[in-house]
Design a protein around this motif. Sequence first.
Motif, short mmCIF file in Angstrom:
data_model
loop_
_atom_site.label_atom_id
_atom_site.label_comp_id
_atom_site.label_asym_id
_atom_site.label_seq_id
_atom_site.Cartn_x
_atom_site.Cartn_y
_atom_site.Cartn_z
N LEU A 1 0.83 -1.21 0.00
CA LEU A 1 0.00 0.00 0.00
C LEU A 1 0.86 1.26 0.00
CD1 LEU A 1 -2.93 -0.90 2.40
CD2 LEU A 1 -3.07 -0.45 -0.04
N GLN A 2 1.95 1.22 0.74
CA GLN A 2 2.83 2.39 0.76
C GLN A 2 3.42 2.63 -0.63
OE1 GLN A 2 5.43 1.14 3.94
NE2 GLN A 2 4.39 2.46 5.43
N THR A 3 3.79 1.53 -1.30
CA THR A 3 4.32 1.66 -2.66
C THR A 3 3.26 2.19 -3.61
OG1 THR A 3 5.83 -0.18 -2.25
CG2 THR A 3 5.43 0.39 -4.54
N GLU A 4 2.04 1.63 -3.51
CA GLU A 4 0.95 2.11 -4.36
C GLU A 4 0.65 3.58 -4.08
OE1 GLU A 4 -2.52 -0.37 -3.97
OE2 GLU A 4 -1.33 -2.19 -4.29
N ALA A 5 0.64 3.95 -2.81
CA ALA A 5 0.35 5.35 -2.46
C ALA A 5 1.42 6.27 -3.03
CB ALA A 5 0.27 5.50 -0.94
N GLN A 6 2.68 5.82 -2.97
CA GLN A 6 3.77 6.63 -3.53
C GLN A 6 3.61 6.77 -5.04
OE1 GLN A 6 6.15 8.33 -1.84
NE2 GLN A 6 6.62 9.23 -3.83
N THR A 7 3.21 5.70 -5.71
CA THR A 7 2.98 5.76 -7.16
C THR A 7 1.87 6.74 -7.49
OG1 THR A 7 3.67 3.45 -7.38
CG2 THR A 7 2.40 4.38 -9.19
N PHE A 8 0.75 6.64 -6.75
CA PHE A 8 -0.35 7.58 -6.98
C PHE A 8 0.07 9.01 -6.67
CE2 PHE A 8 -3.27 3.82 -6.22
CZ PHE A 8 -3.64 3.71 -7.55
N ARG A 9 0.84 9.17 -5.60
CA ARG A 9 1.29 10.51 -5.21
C ARG A 9 2.16 11.11 -6.31
NH1 ARG A 9 4.44 9.43 -1.11
NH2 ARG A 9 2.75 8.72 0.19
N ASP A 10 3.04 10.25 -6.88
CA ASP A 10 3.92 10.74 -7.95
C ASP A 10 3.11 11.16 -9.18
OD1 ASP A 10 6.08 10.26 -6.33
OD2 ASP A 10 6.62 8.35 -7.28
N ARG A 11 2.00 10.49 -9.42
CA ARG A 11 1.14 10.84 -10.55
C ARG A 11 0.21 12.01 -10.21
NH1 ARG A 11 -1.34 4.97 -11.86
NH2 ARG A 11 0.59 3.89 -12.29
N GLY A 12 0.17 12.36 -8.93
CA GLY A 12 -0.73 13.43 -8.50
C GLY A 12 -2.17 12.96 -8.36
N ALA A 13 -2.36 11.63 -8.30
CA ALA A 13 -3.72 11.08 -8.29
C ALA A 13 -4.19 10.70 -6.89
CB ALA A 13 -3.78 9.86 -9.21
N LEU A 14 -3.41 10.94 -5.87
CA LEU A 14 -3.79 10.52 -4.52
C LEU A 14 -3.56 11.67 -3.56
CD1 LEU A 14 -4.65 8.06 -2.76
CD2 LEU A 14 -2.23 7.70 -2.32
#
Length: 111
Positions: free
Chosen positions: A26-39
């Motif tokens: 989840l932390q990895t997914e959250a970081q991915t979304f954060r990098d895309r600006g989607a979270l």
Amino acid sequence: EVNELKRKNEVLEDEGHQLLVRIAQLQTEAQTFRDRGALDLQRENELLRSEIRLHKRFIADIVSTANKIPAMSDQELVRIIAEGINSAAGQSIGLCYTSAGDPSWKVAAPT
């Protein structure tokens, strides 16, 4: 009963490991979304908090299981201690045998 508790403890340990892996995912997914600006931070916190709640429940299950372990008699404690001593002695003898028989181990020269 002790064997059943041991089995349950193993199951709980496995579940705990799975929860930690899931939290990392989840932390990895959250970081991915954060990098895309989607979270946003609120959504990230909700995701992580839900996993932390599961982990806390897991810890509570372990504590509950540990509290159910029956008290041991003096004879059982002595037997367990003797088995530990025998195991440690066996491991020490094995290490000595391996080190003495292994040609890569050299005697240190006095300094």
